[in-house]
Design a protein around this motif. Structure first.
Motif, short mmCIF file in Angstrom:
data_model
loop_
_atom_site.label_atom_id
_atom_site.label_comp_id
_atom_site.label_asym_id
_atom_site.label_seq_id
_atom_site.Cartn_x
_atom_site.Cartn_y
_atom_site.Cartn_z
N PHE A 526 2.04 11.22 2.96
CA PHE A 526 3.35 11.48 2.36
C PHE A 526 3.33 11.18 0.87
O PHE A 526 3.79 11.98 0.05
CB PHE A 526 4.42 10.63 3.05
N VAL A 527 2.78 10.03 0.52
CA VAL A 527 2.70 9.64 -0.89
C VAL A 527 1.88 10.66 -1.68
O VAL A 527 2.26 11.08 -2.78
CB VAL A 527 2.09 8.23 -1.03
N LYS A 528 0.77 11.07 -1.10
CA LYS A 528 -0.09 12.05 -1.77
C LYS A 528 0.67 13.36 -1.99
O LYS A 528 0.58 13.98 -3.06
CB LYS A 528 -1.33 12.29 -0.92
N MET A 529 1.44 13.79 -0.99
CA MET A 529 2.21 15.04 -1.08
C MET A 529 3.28 14.96 -2.17
O MET A 529 3.40 15.85 -3.01
CB MET A 529 2.87 15.34 0.26
N ILE A 530 4.04 13.85 -2.17
CA ILE A 530 5.12 13.70 -3.14
C ILE A 530 4.58 13.63 -4.56
O ILE A 530 5.07 14.29 -5.47
CB ILE A 530 5.96 12.44 -2.82
N TYR A 531 3.55 12.82 -4.74
CA TYR A 531 3.04 12.64 -6.10
C TYR A 531 2.28 13.87 -6.59
O TYR A 531 2.26 14.15 -7.79
CB TYR A 531 2.20 11.37 -6.19
N ALA A 532 1.70 14.64 -5.68
CA ALA A 532 1.05 15.89 -6.08
C ALA A 532 2.08 16.89 -6.59
O ALA A 532 1.83 17.65 -7.53
CB ALA A 532 0.29 16.48 -4.90
N ASN A 533 3.28 16.87 -5.99
CA ASN A 533 4.33 17.83 -6.36
C ASN A 533 5.15 17.40 -7.57
O ASN A 533 5.71 18.25 -8.26
CB ASN A 533 5.28 18.06 -5.17
N PHE A 535 4.42 14.28 -9.79
CA PHE A 535 3.91 13.34 -10.78
C PHE A 535 2.49 13.68 -11.19
O PHE A 535 1.76 14.38 -10.48
CB PHE A 535 3.94 11.91 -10.23
N ASP A 536 2.06 13.12 -12.33
CA ASP A 536 0.68 13.25 -12.75
C ASP A 536 -0.22 12.43 -11.83
O ASP A 536 0.24 11.53 -11.12
CB ASP A 536 0.52 12.78 -14.20
N LYS A 537 -1.51 12.70 -11.92
CA LYS A 537 -2.48 12.14 -10.98
C LYS A 537 -2.46 10.61 -10.90
O LYS A 537 -2.49 10.03 -9.81
CB LYS A 537 -3.88 12.61 -11.37
N ASP A 538 -2.37 9.93 -12.05
CA ASP A 538 -2.48 8.47 -12.08
C ASP A 538 -1.13 7.76 -12.04
O ASP A 538 -1.06 6.54 -12.13
CB ASP A 538 -3.24 8.03 -13.34
N LEU A 540 1.17 7.18 -9.71
CA LEU A 540 1.44 6.25 -8.61
C LEU A 540 0.74 4.92 -8.83
O LEU A 540 1.35 3.86 -8.68
CB LEU A 540 1.02 6.85 -7.28
N GLU A 541 -0.53 4.97 -9.20
CA GLU A 541 -1.29 3.73 -9.41
C GLU A 541 -0.69 2.90 -10.55
O GLU A 541 -0.53 1.68 -10.42
CB GLU A 541 -2.75 4.07 -9.73
N ILE A 542 -0.31 3.58 -11.63
CA ILE A 542 0.29 2.86 -12.77
C ILE A 542 1.63 2.26 -12.36
O ILE A 542 1.94 1.11 -12.69
CB ILE A 542 0.48 3.82 -13.97
N GLU A 543 2.44 3.03 -11.62
CA GLU A 543 3.75 2.54 -11.20
C GLU A 543 3.62 1.34 -10.25
O GLU A 543 4.39 0.37 -10.34
CB GLU A 543 4.53 3.66 -10.53
N GLN A 544 2.64 1.39 -9.35
CA GLN A 544 2.43 0.26 -8.44
C GLN A 544 1.99 -0.99 -9.21
O GLN A 544 2.44 -2.10 -8.92
CB GLN A 544 1.37 0.64 -7.39
N ASN A 545 1.12 -0.81 -10.21
CA ASN A 545 0.70 -1.95 -11.05
C ASN A 545 1.88 -2.50 -11.84
O ASN A 545 2.02 -3.71 -12.01
CB ASN A 545 -0.41 -1.52 -12.01
N LYS A 546 2.74 -1.59 -12.31
CA LYS A 546 3.94 -2.01 -13.05
C LYS A 546 4.83 -2.88 -12.17
O LYS A 546 5.32 -3.93 -12.60
CB LYS A 546 4.70 -0.76 -13.53
N GLN A 580 4.42 6.88 -20.10
CA GLN A 580 5.13 7.77 -21.01
C GLN A 580 4.22 8.77 -21.72
O GLN A 580 4.68 9.55 -22.52
CB GLN A 580 5.91 6.94 -22.04
N ILE A 581 2.93 8.71 -21.41
CA ILE A 581 1.99 9.64 -22.04
C ILE A 581 2.24 11.06 -21.53
O ILE A 581 2.39 11.28 -20.35
CB ILE A 581 0.52 9.22 -21.74
#
Length: 581
Positions: A526-533, A535-538, A540-546, A580-581
């Motif tokens: 599910f996460v892969k599907m949502i973020y593929a549609n 968000f940019d590739k990285d 999710l990882e950046i948001e989780q670290n945030k 924000q890049i």
């Protein structure tokens, strides 16, 4: 475009604003945020019709400012026989027909001068809204919203979410100076939410939008208005930057407050010692020293750093059950089908265990709410609920579980509470102050009604919860509080939601509706599907670290470790720049 200066306004039962001020400049896309019931929708009503309200302060609008408005609770007219194109282009078509009518009249009329003047006025109005190009503009916006195939569809055939997007397109196409929208995102599915984001970001004019949707907040706005505790904070910049600014301010103010508290405690100890000495030895100089110290203490109290504006109360939502079931199948659905004019779901099969937390997702109008209601009613041959399971239900149609004519007090007496004090104590955890306990439920905001639903739901102590869009209308602080409550809940949950933040943060797996059936999807997929549609590739990882760093800062502040909190805020700032890049 709009300037409000020192505006104050009150209801009979509570004050809403005290001397709030802000400006809106041309081209700004402004998110209007704040806790439920803080008065955001009322302020929009004042802006829309200031003559109707008795307020203190001033409200200045750009001369002849034209406002486009999309309300929170707009209803789809199922009886209106009009196409999507005709609905959106209603004003264009009307002016076009007027021009044709005037031209026809000029062929036989002797009063040409009057008709020429009328023709010019109508033509000016037509040109002001880019009339010659209106069909191309409609097509462009329908494409942005992924609704171009709906152009010739009847309005009555649209889902609620689709109609909301069509309303927004219509408001934009009439070229208003200012567009105001009140929670336009409520109940939109994932695709429609993305379409709304595209429409907002494509608009060149000024916008003021009430929203609690974290996806839109993170991707659509360059100005933030935050209404809280009868005060308003104005910030020029993105929502991510605003939250970081709030966090930095909180660290600074909490550090100052800790220093003030330490000084107050030291002074209080010295005063107590001086009082003992003065009692035992009545020398006048000791009395003067004591009085001087008391005056110092009074000055310290006056200048003491108060709870900062950024320290917003998060409600204490608690989802509890008295009957925690042993691990077993709580719900089984076998060959379930449902149809109205068309088949919505066909031969659906799934099961949920007694401690599963499951999200149902799918496009608007695919039968999710119908399924949840039939599970709650438990009178369908295809639905089997374990005999040890007690079910409670939160409806997106709040009138199904709340009586609008009741006061809050009456509603909880009806729910089984015995005393007024018991009710006051209980609902205070959900952000309801004592003075509004006799307020009619019908007068509450959408978010406040959802909080009342959650309070009633929890008081039932059921061990299976059916939640239909529980985060709709809730402010972001209440959304986070609900996520914590869901994680801590010991029973099972079946939740309809389009809020992928809540799904990712709380659910064990997803049931996705596709092609009139339901299939199980792991959270990873599910996460892969949502973020593929979306968000940019990285991302999710950046948001989780945030989120991880923000949690560390929160823990550091609880321990008054300001050195660590400041170091972590620098780490957080670096992550925000990557987003924000």
């Amino acid at each position: 475009m709009l300037k409000i200066d020192n505006l104050s306004y009150s209801f009979p039962e509570k004050d809403l604003y005290t001397n709030i001020s802000f400006t809106l400049e041309y081209g700004q896309h402004c998110a209007f945020i704040g806790t439920n019931g803080s008065g955001k929708s009322t302020l929009i009503d004042i802006i829309m019709d200031p003559e109707k309200y008795m307020f203190d302060g001033t409200l200045e609008m750009y001369p002849n400012c034209r406002i486009g408005h999309v309300s929170q609770f707009s209803q789809l007219d199922k009886t209106k026989e009009i196409t999507v194109f005709e609905y959106i282009g209603e004003d264009f078509i009307k002016l076009q027909n007027e021009i044709t009518s005037i031209c026809t009249e000029m062929e036989t009329s002797s009063d040409i001068d009057t008709l020429l003047e009328k023709y010019q006025q109508t033509l000016d109005a037509f040109n002001a809204i880019n009339g010659d190009d209106f069909e191309n503009i409609i097509d462009k916006n329908l494409n942005l919203a992924n609704l171009i195939n709906y152009k010739d569809l009847m309005i009555s055939e649209l889902s609620g979410g689709e109609f909301k997007l069509i309303q927004i397109i219509k408001a934009m196409l009439n070229s208003p100076d200012l567009i105001i929208m009140d929670e336009p995102d409520v109940f939109l599915d994932f695709e429609n939410l993305n379409s709304l984001k595209n429409l907002i970001n494509s608009h060149k004019g000024t916008m003021l939008i009430i929203t609690h949707n974290r996806y839109l907040l993170n991707h659509c706005f360059n100005k933030i208005l935050h209404l809280e505790n009868m005060e308003l904070q104005e910030f020029d910049g993105s929502y991510i930057d605003y939250n970081f600014s709030l966090l930095q301010t909180k660290i600074e103010l909490q550090e100052l407050a800790a220093a003030d508290n330490a000084e107050l405690e030291r002074n209080e100890i010295l005063i107590n010692k001086l009082r003992v000495i003065a009692t035992e030895n009545a020398e006048s100089f000791r009395g003067k020293t004591l009085n001087a110290r008391v005056k110092i203490q009074e000055r310290l109290e006056k200048r003491r750093i108060k709870a900062p504006f950024v320290d917003i109360k998060e409600p204490n939502i608690s989802l509890v059950t008295d009957n925690e079931p042993e691990e077993a199948i709580a719900l089984k659905v076998n060959n379930y089908s449902v149809a109205f004019d068309d088949v919505l779901l066909e031969n659906v099969n799934f099961e949920i265990k007694s401690n599963d937390k499951v999200a149902i997702i799918g496009s608007n109008g695919t039968g999710k709410t119908t399924l949840l209601q039939e599970i709650f009613e438990n009178n369908h041959d295809s639905i089997e609920i374990n005999e040890h399971i007690e079910v409670a239900y939160l409806s997106q149609l709040q009138g199904k579980t709340l009586n609008d004519s009741n006061t809050i007090l009456e509603e909880f007496f009806d729910a089984g509470f015995k005393t007024c004090q018991e009710i006051k104590s209980y609902i205070s955890n959900y952000g309801f102050e004592e003075e509004i306990i006799n307020q009619k439920i019908g007068d509450l905001s959408g978010g406040e009604k959802n909080m009342l639903q959650l309070a009633k739901l929890s008081s039932s102590k059921a061990n299976m919860l059916l939640l239909d869009e529980p985060t709709s209308h809730l402010d972001t602080y209440s959304q986070v509080a609900l996520e914590k409550a869901i994680k801590n809940y010991k029973g099972s949950i079946l939740m309809i939601s389009h809020d992928f933040y809540s799904i990712v943060n709380c659910m064990d797996f997803v049931l996705i509706i596709e092609d009139k059936t339901i299939r199980k999807m792991s959270m990873r997929k599910f996460v892969k599907m949502i973020y593929a549609n979306h968000f940019d590739k990285d991302y999710l990882e950046i948001e989780q670290n945030k989120k991880l760093v923000e949690t560390k800062i929160e823990l550091a502040l609880k321990d008054n470790d300001f050195t660590l909190a400041k170091a972590l805020s620098e780490e957080l700032e670096a992550l925000i720049k990557l987003l924000q890049i």
